[in-house]
Enzyme design. Structure first.
Site, PDB file in Angstrom:
ATOM      1  N   LYS A   6      30.762 -35.483  -9.011  1.00  0.00           N
ATOM      2  CA  LYS A   6      31.187 -36.862  -9.204  1.00  0.00           C
ATOM      3  C   LYS A   6      32.326 -36.985 -10.215  1.00  0.00           C
ATOM      4  CE  LYS A   6      27.133 -39.515  -7.613  1.00  0.00           C
ATOM      5  NZ  LYS A   6      27.787 -40.386  -6.643  1.00  0.00           N
ATOM      6  N   ASP A  12      19.862 -31.656 -12.286  1.00  0.00           N
ATOM      7  CA  ASP A  12      20.881 -32.256 -11.432  1.00  0.00           C
ATOM      8  C   ASP A  12      21.588 -33.324 -12.271  1.00  0.00           C
ATOM      9  OD1 ASP A  12      22.323 -33.922  -9.744  1.00  0.00           O
ATOM     10  OD2 ASP A  12      20.832 -33.878  -8.138  1.00  0.00           O
ATOM     11  N   PHE A  57      17.168 -37.880  -5.931  1.00  0.00           N
ATOM     12  CA  PHE A  57      18.220 -37.695  -4.930  1.00  0.00           C
ATOM     13  C   PHE A  57      19.064 -36.503  -5.343  1.00  0.00           C
ATOM     14  CE2 PHE A  57      22.367 -38.316  -3.001  1.00  0.00           C
ATOM     15  CZ  PHE A  57      22.021 -38.614  -1.688  1.00  0.00           C
TER      16      PHE A  57
END
Length: 404
Positions: free
Chosen positions: A254, A225, A140
């Site tokens: 995040k 990532d 993702f």
């Protein structure tokens, strides 16, 4: 003006686009690793806003940074720079492999920048043919059309028309498949060192070494990532630091803002030189408010006390989950690292992770899913041990209900 006391979950369906299906609970206040809803019911937070609230709710260092910067300067366009952005970029460079930083607002935007940079770099250095991106099943990388197409879950990118081309998906941790796929047309290999949404799956050391070796052999870039794994989540400041390899580009978001929107792409000076003036940009990227909070996050998290504490708390979770499983026999294993953990449901309870999530909420605990078969835990990196004990006690009650 709408009276706050009258706001209900039902109004979501009346005023919001229906792409989310939030729980009935509406939290209104948080402190540390506890939150309270409109009725004053208290919850232990093992979700952390999906690995975002790395210092819990309303951490004094972050509140202080927001208040201080809020009285100085809120926004400048990128026709100018600002001190918080320069300070945060300097901290990131000093703490990592990187020489250069690009700021954005979200993980998807950081990943979009990384992919654009990788293609621009490859085209300018090696030619128009070198555009293939290799990515992995279940990965993702965000919800822009480019990043969701690179992500390895086709259901998220289907139904929106023609997808970006030259993207190849392979099984994660499959060295043979990777060796067969990488070629001189490959511009980048993009992966999460520990897959989050895909089920909390660690990258095997042999596989990660193969990624680096094959990328070097074919003049391709390695993009890590670290949107979910970064900023202390695994017990290292960035997860690559706990592996044997170093990426060429790294994305982080995040936890970087501890709950305030900010993201960054990190890379080397030589690679960064291919994003010349005007080739990419962001209105809010490098925003002074966001960067001031990011500075405070880095100051707290990038310390031996916090990073070693993550490893200690991981063991407390693993021990507690093992004790629960000895009684109820619902998990086949606990995967992950640090405070990015996934309890994998066994065959008897396969596909029922949402049942465990809902039962947890009823017991006063916030958890997450990582697909239908994994209960995910991403609490504050500084969650008090007493809150771990209490949260696991509540989780045990939830497990007991689901297990019958």
């Amino acid at each position: 003006m709408t009276d706050k006391m009258n706001l209900t979950r039902a109004q979501f369906d009346e005023v919001m686009v229906p792409n989310y299906a939030p729980a009935a609970v509406i939290p209104v206040r948080g402190q540390g690793s506890r939150v309270w809803d409109q009725q004053g019911t208290e919850y232990v937070d093992f979700a952390g806003g999906i690995a975002v609230n790395c210092l819990g709710h309303c951490h004094p260092a972050l509140v202080g940074a927001l208040k201080e910067q809020g009285e100085k300067l809120w926004h400048l366009s990128n026709t100018m720079t600002n001190e918080p952005a320069l300070a945060l970029a300097t901290k990131l460079v000093e703490a990592t492999f990187a020489d250069r930083v690009y700021f954005a607002n979200s993980g998807a935007e950081a990943n979009e920048a990384a992919l654009k940079l990788a293609r621009r770099y490859a085209i300018e250095k090696f030619g128009e043919h070198k555009v293939e991106v290799i990515a992995f099943d279940k990965a993702f990388h965000g919800r822009t059309f480019f990043t969701v197409s690179v992500g390895g879950q086709a259901a998220y990118s289907d139904g929106f028309g023609p997808k970006p081309a030259a993207i190849t998906h392979l099984p994660f941790n499959d060295v043979a498949a990777l060796e067969a796929a990488v070629s001189d047309n490959t511009c980048a290999i993009m992966l999460e060192p520990l897959q989050g949404e895909g089920g909390i799956i660690n990258g095997d050391p042999e596989f990660l070494r193969a990624v680096r070796r094959l990328a070097d052999k074919h003049n391709a870039l390695v993009i890590f990532d670290e949107v979910q794994t970064g900023v202390g989540r695994t017990g290292d400041l960035y997860a690559y630091m706990g592996t044997e390899i170093v990426p060429d580009i790294l994305t982080t978001a995040k936890a970087l803002g501890g709950g305030f929107p900010i993201a960054a792409m990190l890379t080397t000076a030589e690679i960064a030189s291919h994003l010349k003036v005007g080739t990419h940009g962001s209105t809010y990227g490098g925003n002074p408010l966001a960067c001031a909070i990011g500075n405070a996050v880095m100051d707290v998290v990038n310390t031996p006390e916090v990073l070693d504490g993550v490893k200690h708390r991981e063991q407390l979770f693993r021990d507690g989950l093992a004790q629960i499983n000895e009684k109820y026999h619902v998990f086949s294993e606990v995967r992950g690292k640090g405070l990015l953990l996934g309890a994998v449901l066994n065959e008897q309870f396969a596909g029922r992770s949402r049942d465990f999530l809902n039962a947890s909420v009823a017991e006063g605990l916030l958890t997450l899913m990582a697909g239908a078969n994994v209960v995910r835990f991403t609490p504050s990196l500084v969650i008090p041990e007493a809150d771990i004990v209490e949260g696991l006690a509540r989780f045990e009650r939830a497990v007991a209900k689901v297990a019958g």
